[in-house]
Design a protein around this motif. Structure first.
Motif, short mmCIF file in Angstrom:
data_model
loop_
_atom_site.label_atom_id
_atom_site.label_comp_id
_atom_site.label_asym_id
_atom_site.label_seq_id
_atom_site.Cartn_x
_atom_site.Cartn_y
_atom_site.Cartn_z
N THR A 102 -39.43 149.47 52.04
CA THR A 102 -39.78 148.20 51.41
C THR A 102 -40.78 148.35 50.27
O THR A 102 -41.06 147.39 49.56
N ASN A 103 -41.29 149.55 50.09
CA ASN A 103 -42.19 149.81 48.97
C ASN A 103 -41.37 150.25 47.76
O ASN A 103 -40.45 151.07 47.89
N PRO A 104 -41.68 149.75 46.59
CA PRO A 104 -40.93 150.19 45.41
C PRO A 104 -41.18 151.67 45.13
O PRO A 104 -42.28 152.16 45.32
N VAL A 105 -40.12 152.36 44.68
CA VAL A 105 -40.28 153.77 44.30
C VAL A 105 -40.82 153.89 42.88
O VAL A 105 -41.34 154.93 42.50
N ARG A 106 -40.71 152.80 42.13
CA ARG A 106 -41.31 152.74 40.79
C ARG A 106 -41.50 151.28 40.40
O ARG A 106 -40.72 150.42 40.81
N GLN A 107 -42.52 151.04 39.61
CA GLN A 107 -42.79 149.69 39.13
C GLN A 107 -43.26 149.80 37.69
O GLN A 107 -43.96 150.73 37.32
N GLU A 108 -42.84 148.85 36.87
CA GLU A 108 -43.29 148.82 35.48
C GLU A 108 -43.45 147.37 35.04
O GLU A 108 -42.87 146.46 35.64
N THR A 109 -44.23 147.18 33.99
CA THR A 109 -44.44 145.85 33.43
C THR A 109 -43.81 145.81 32.05
O THR A 109 -43.97 146.73 31.26
N LEU A 110 -43.08 144.72 31.79
CA LEU A 110 -42.52 144.48 30.46
C LEU A 110 -43.34 143.34 29.86
O LEU A 110 -43.18 142.18 30.25
N PRO A 111 -44.26 143.66 28.93
CA PRO A 111 -45.15 142.63 28.41
C PRO A 111 -44.42 141.63 27.52
O PRO A 111 -43.51 141.98 26.79
N GLY A 112 -44.87 140.38 27.61
CA GLY A 112 -44.37 139.35 26.72
C GLY A 112 -45.12 139.42 25.40
O GLY A 112 -46.05 140.20 25.23
N THR A 113 -44.70 138.58 24.46
CA THR A 113 -45.35 138.57 23.15
C THR A 113 -45.45 137.14 22.64
O THR A 113 -44.55 136.33 22.84
#
Length: 188
Positions: A85-96
């Motif tokens: 249940t833990n993500p193997v990877r996480q990233e943020t896609l910033p808004g503008t």
């Protein structure tokens, strides 16, 4: 004086981001991807090589370009297996705020590496990419139905699944990694 409205403000659910499936390479839009982990020739290399399934950057659309998005990748998500249940990877896609037309974003590429993911037996696996609004879409409480991927009420998550059949045993008919994408040979 103009009378003010006393009607309640209508609330609408936040529309979820959408994967732009039509822009994905044709080799990804198949019922199942195949990963042959290693051939005999790959193992004999110095340093030894192995294969990974490379998921290239994926395009996603979000109606509001100012919203930051969170991307979480899961392998074999199962609420009865806490580790999954833990993500193997996480990233943020910033808004503008600088480009009102920037509704398309790119999710970074992901290498499905059986060794790095500690996959030790052959069989099918599910790689899921889950996308939602950063500040409100994920309810990370351990007491929810799906930890790390239950949306906060009023929000919906975008989910795309890749089904990958992994073969960890060497196949005499395949001495090395296939040269067709999404299979990529990695030597370390």
């Amino acid at each position: 004086m103009v009378p003010q409205s006393i009607d309640p403000i209508p609330t609408e659910p936040h529309p979820p981001p959408q994967f732009l499936v039509g822009e994905m390479p044709a080799y990804l839009v198949v019922p199942q991807l195949q990963l042959y982990k290693q051939g005999a020739a790959d193992a004999a290399q110095a340093p030894p090589c192995h294969c990974v399934v490379e998921i290239p950057p994926l395009s996603i659309s979000e109606a509001d370009p100012t919203i930051d998005l969170t991307v979480r990748w899961f392998v074999d998500y199962d609420v009865s297996v806490a580790r999954s249940t833990n993500p193997v990877r996480q990233e943020t896609l910033p808004g503008t705020f600088n480009d009102a037309t920037a509704i398309r974003r790119q999710i970074g590429k992901f290498d499905f590496d059986a060794d790095a993911l500690q996959i030790l037996s052959s069989g099918p696996h599910v790689l899921e990419v889950v996308v939602g609004e950063k500040d409100a879409a994920f309810n990370d409480s351990p007491n929810v139905a799906e930890p790390n991927r239950t949306p906060t009420p009023g929000f919906t998550l975008a989910v795309y699944r890749f089904f990958i059949n992994v073969k960890v045993e060497q196949d005499p008919a395949r001495p090395s990694c296939p040269s067709d994408l999404p299979s990529v040979r990695v030597c370390q």
